[in-house]
Motif scaffolding. Sequence first.
Motif, PDB file in Angstrom:
ATOM      1  N   ILE A 119     -19.236  10.816 -25.992  1.00  0.00           N
ATOM      2  CA  ILE A 119     -17.826  10.837 -25.231  1.00  0.00           C
ATOM      3  C   ILE A 119     -17.673  12.129 -24.637  1.00  0.00           C
ATOM      4  O   ILE A 119     -17.188  11.983 -23.431  1.00  0.00           O
ATOM      5  CB  ILE A 119     -16.824  10.638 -26.330  1.00  0.00           C
ATOM      6  N   SER A 120     -17.976  13.228 -25.201  1.00  0.00           N
ATOM      7  CA  SER A 120     -17.690  14.664 -24.351  1.00  0.00           C
ATOM      8  C   SER A 120     -18.399  14.561 -23.083  1.00  0.00           C
ATOM      9  O   SER A 120     -17.841  14.900 -22.194  1.00  0.00           O
ATOM     10  CB  SER A 120     -18.215  15.640 -25.235  1.00  0.00           C
ATOM     11  N   GLY A 121     -19.713  14.161 -22.987  1.00  0.00           N
ATOM     12  CA  GLY A 121     -20.264  14.092 -21.801  1.00  0.00           C
ATOM     13  C   GLY A 121     -19.955  13.224 -20.709  1.00  0.00           C
ATOM     14  O   GLY A 121     -19.695  13.699 -19.435  1.00  0.00           O
ATOM     15  N   LEU A 122     -19.727  12.228 -21.000  1.00  0.00           N
ATOM     16  CA  LEU A 122     -19.169  10.980 -20.328  1.00  0.00           C
ATOM     17  C   LEU A 122     -17.718  11.422 -19.731  1.00  0.00           C
ATOM     18  O   LEU A 122     -17.577  11.451 -18.574  1.00  0.00           O
ATOM     19  CB  LEU A 122     -19.036   9.725 -20.961  1.00  0.00           C
ATOM     20  N   ALA A 123     -17.018  12.181 -20.585  1.00  0.00           N
ATOM     21  CA  ALA A 123     -15.595  12.662 -20.378  1.00  0.00           C
ATOM     22  C   ALA A 123     -15.833  13.703 -19.280  1.00  0.00           C
ATOM     23  O   ALA A 123     -15.009  13.714 -18.128  1.00  0.00           O
ATOM     24  CB  ALA A 123     -14.682  13.032 -21.401  1.00  0.00           C
ATOM     25  N   ALA A 124     -16.739  14.675 -19.510  1.00  0.00           N
ATOM     26  CA  ALA A 124     -16.903  15.672 -18.489  1.00  0.00           C
ATOM     27  C   ALA A 124     -17.229  15.109 -17.147  1.00  0.00           C
ATOM     28  O   ALA A 124     -16.639  15.718 -16.065  1.00  0.00           O
ATOM     29  CB  ALA A 124     -18.110  16.744 -19.122  1.00  0.00           C
ATOM     30  N   ALA A 125     -18.000  14.283 -16.935  1.00  0.00           N
ATOM     31  CA  ALA A 125     -18.349  13.617 -15.825  1.00  0.00           C
ATOM     32  C   ALA A 125     -17.023  12.930 -15.155  1.00  0.00           C
ATOM     33  O   ALA A 125     -17.026  13.035 -13.898  1.00  0.00           O
ATOM     34  CB  ALA A 125     -19.393  12.486 -15.915  1.00  0.00           C
ATOM     35  N   TYR A 126     -16.419  12.411 -16.190  1.00  0.00           N
ATOM     36  CA  TYR A 126     -15.114  11.804 -15.393  1.00  0.00           C
ATOM     37  C   TYR A 126     -14.078  12.824 -14.912  1.00  0.00           C
ATOM     38  O   TYR A 126     -13.694  12.612 -13.897  1.00  0.00           O
ATOM     39  CB  TYR A 126     -14.264  11.107 -16.606  1.00  0.00           C
ATOM     40  N   PHE A 127     -13.761  13.846 -15.661  1.00  0.00           N
ATOM     41  CA  PHE A 127     -12.749  14.939 -15.266  1.00  0.00           C
ATOM     42  C   PHE A 127     -13.650  15.603 -14.038  1.00  0.00           C
ATOM     43  O   PHE A 127     -12.872  15.840 -13.047  1.00  0.00           O
ATOM     44  CB  PHE A 127     -12.675  15.815 -16.297  1.00  0.00           C
ATOM     45  N   TRP A 128     -14.781  15.963 -13.844  1.00  0.00           N
ATOM     46  CA  TRP A 128     -15.444  16.505 -12.873  1.00  0.00           C
ATOM     47  C   TRP A 128     -15.250  15.672 -11.582  1.00  0.00           C
ATOM     48  O   TRP A 128     -14.702  16.070 -10.458  1.00  0.00           O
ATOM     49  CB  TRP A 128     -16.854  16.771 -13.119  1.00  0.00           C
ATOM     50  N   ARG A 129     -15.591  14.310 -11.574  1.00  0.00           N
ATOM     51  CA  ARG A 129     -15.502  13.456 -10.434  1.00  0.00           C
ATOM     52  C   ARG A 129     -13.844  13.417 -10.030  1.00  0.00           C
ATOM     53  O   ARG A 129     -13.638  13.149  -8.936  1.00  0.00           O
ATOM     54  CB  ARG A 129     -15.971  12.008 -10.912  1.00  0.00           C
TER      55      ARG A 129
END
Length: 648
Positions: free
Chosen positions: A107-117
């Motif tokens: 969840i943390s890695g996927l959320a990081a991608a989401y926040f970055w994009r």
Amino acid sequence: MTTQRDRELGMNRRITRRDFLNGVAIGLGAAIGDGFLPSLIWADSANETAPQDKPGYYPPALTGLRGSHIGSFEAAHNLRDGNFWKSAGKPVDTGETYDLVIVGGGISGLAAAYFWRAQKPDARILILDNHDDFGGHAKRNEFSPRSKMLLANGGTWAIESPTPYSKVARGLMDELGIHPAELAEKCYARDNYKGLSHGVFFDKETFGTDKLVTGAPSDFDNSTPDQIAKFASNLPLPEEVCRDILRLETSSQDFFPGLSSDEKKDRLSRMSYKKFLLEVVRVDARVVPLYQKRTHGLYGVGIDAVNALDCWVIALPGFGGLKLEPGPHPRMGYTARGYASPKEPYSFHFPDGNASIARMLVRKLIPASTPGSTPEDIVTAKVDYTQLDRKESPVRIRLGSIAVSVRQTNAIANTKEVAVIYSRNGELFTTRGKSVVMACWNMMIPYLCPEMPERQKEALRYGVKIPLVYTSVAIKNWKSFQNLGLSRISTPGMYHHEANLDLPVNIGDYRSPKTPDEPILVRMERMPCLPGLSERDQHRAGRGDLLSTSFETFERNIRDQLGRVLGPGGFDPARDIDAITVNRWPHGYAYEYNYLFDIEWPAGQSPCEIARKPFGRIAIANSDASAAAYTDTAINEAHRAVQELLNS
Ligand SMILES: Cc1cc2nc3c(=O)[nH]c(=O)nc-3n(C[C@H](O)[C@H](O)[C@H](O)COP(=O)(O)OP(=O)(O)OC[C@H]3O[C@@H](n4cnc5c(N)ncnc54)[C@H](O)[C@@H]3O)c2cc1C
């Protein structure tokens, strides 16, 4: 050799897990439910297409030993043991450079991608994960008996946290369209188990005889004194032990007269609950086994290693006469402190737990992978794994890929590029990121980034993740539960400490089993630990236990346990078990500080605060970064890590 007992248990029966040896697919394919799965392991040729790129690849349907499955962790253990680089070949350069590489697809890695994009819509991102599926701990188990979909969480159970979701975490839920309280109101089908209650099974190895007793202690919060007295009088224990259990459960004694509520709390925070029982309430030592594992589900250790104050918060008995003021105390652990503070309801259990959140994030990041758009339709949506790592996609998720080195070129903290070497199918590859988010596990990071300051590496190594097992057992029907009048059964002395029917949820096209002759999943939990040691040492011992236990041992224990507990209700383990998935997490919950064993660090000086400092173009996310094992903390840490990189 099969023994008579093994035959009675059905160890020789064919169930779907037989197509998998310890979670690894045998041969080219295996029949699972209605589908046909290509092998999830690689063929010999290094040029072979990656398993996730082959049509039909669908890890949620795998049974056997899942969670940290075989093939996912060996490289990490070789790195730890100093053997990895001795036999490693030269990395193949992929020639790829990304704006962001994320290590860890939870969840943390996927959320990081989401926040970055969200801030850099044109960014190209690669997410690497060592497992054959994305989601980290938030994975799902999917079964299809009689062509009906049955789901369970392989890890993360629900959106629920001791502390209110932050603006950031709640904002992400809103953007995904997830409104937990509304979903709970709309989708929970509690009537499915109407009339069924909670029982405790006393096993002969621990308590001298096998006996199932209804009206169990965790119902005591809402039980009348008469009901409690009835339960206590039914226990298969000597009279004086039953008397002490009743005295404990109904206690109105002030054990610390003359102390203020705060002083009492402080005193309770400095002793284990076991000590409280034995030395303050002064119960017979034979009372302890009934309570020993009551803290397992939440804290991953027994009452010998959890302070009495944290047990007051979760309503364990004995505190009635102390008249403690509601509210938190600084010496409580993170979880207890949160639960002791008021908050509005914000929780929901998807049938596959928070795997639904991971799947919704993947759908946002790679729309071609997953149909639909709502929290309702994600539950039955089929992810097309072949879409996860496409050249043309701005976000790529590469599974079965474990990062083994993350180094800023020239090893200088301010350079603009980070080289990431990962191992996939025994081969090494190099890729590059202008920035890297480490959304993996803290203790792994020093092996990947050896140039980090020693103090930071020491802090990264401090927490010992909590080992635990969530087992899903598909059974032909739940008439035995119905016949016994139970939906939840605590088994305090047995291999798994509980065996429950899952919370029934009807959402989108998904329907939980309603009538007892339908197939259903039984959820079982086990927390391996070694009472008497410090909490971190208990976790180390439990991890060793988990990694050395074969699927066969799990299966035998599961069959024996369900046969003995449910047998009087008509359950036959040889006949009624269709499939077993053991989700083993040797590195499970993030370690939260326990002031029975840890010091009270000054603000800013706790290991997780030192550990999460950015290091040049490398930032650190994941739930270890807040020493709190929750979905919201994983999201919060992802957001912080992304901001650190974007602002530097
Ligand atoms: C069994 C279980 C039940 C839980 N239940 C709840 C719950 O009900 N509610 C709740 O809020 N929280 C719950 N939690 C906690 C919650 O799941 C976690 O806090 C959260 O999911 C952590 O997300 P993460 O991305 O930080 O870590 P993870 O989910 O662990 O993801 C990190 C990923 O990084 C991968 N990785 C590690 N090293 C490398 C490497 N070198 N290269 C590539 N990949 C790597 C890991 O294998 C993993 O897949 C539960 C946890 C467990 C284990």
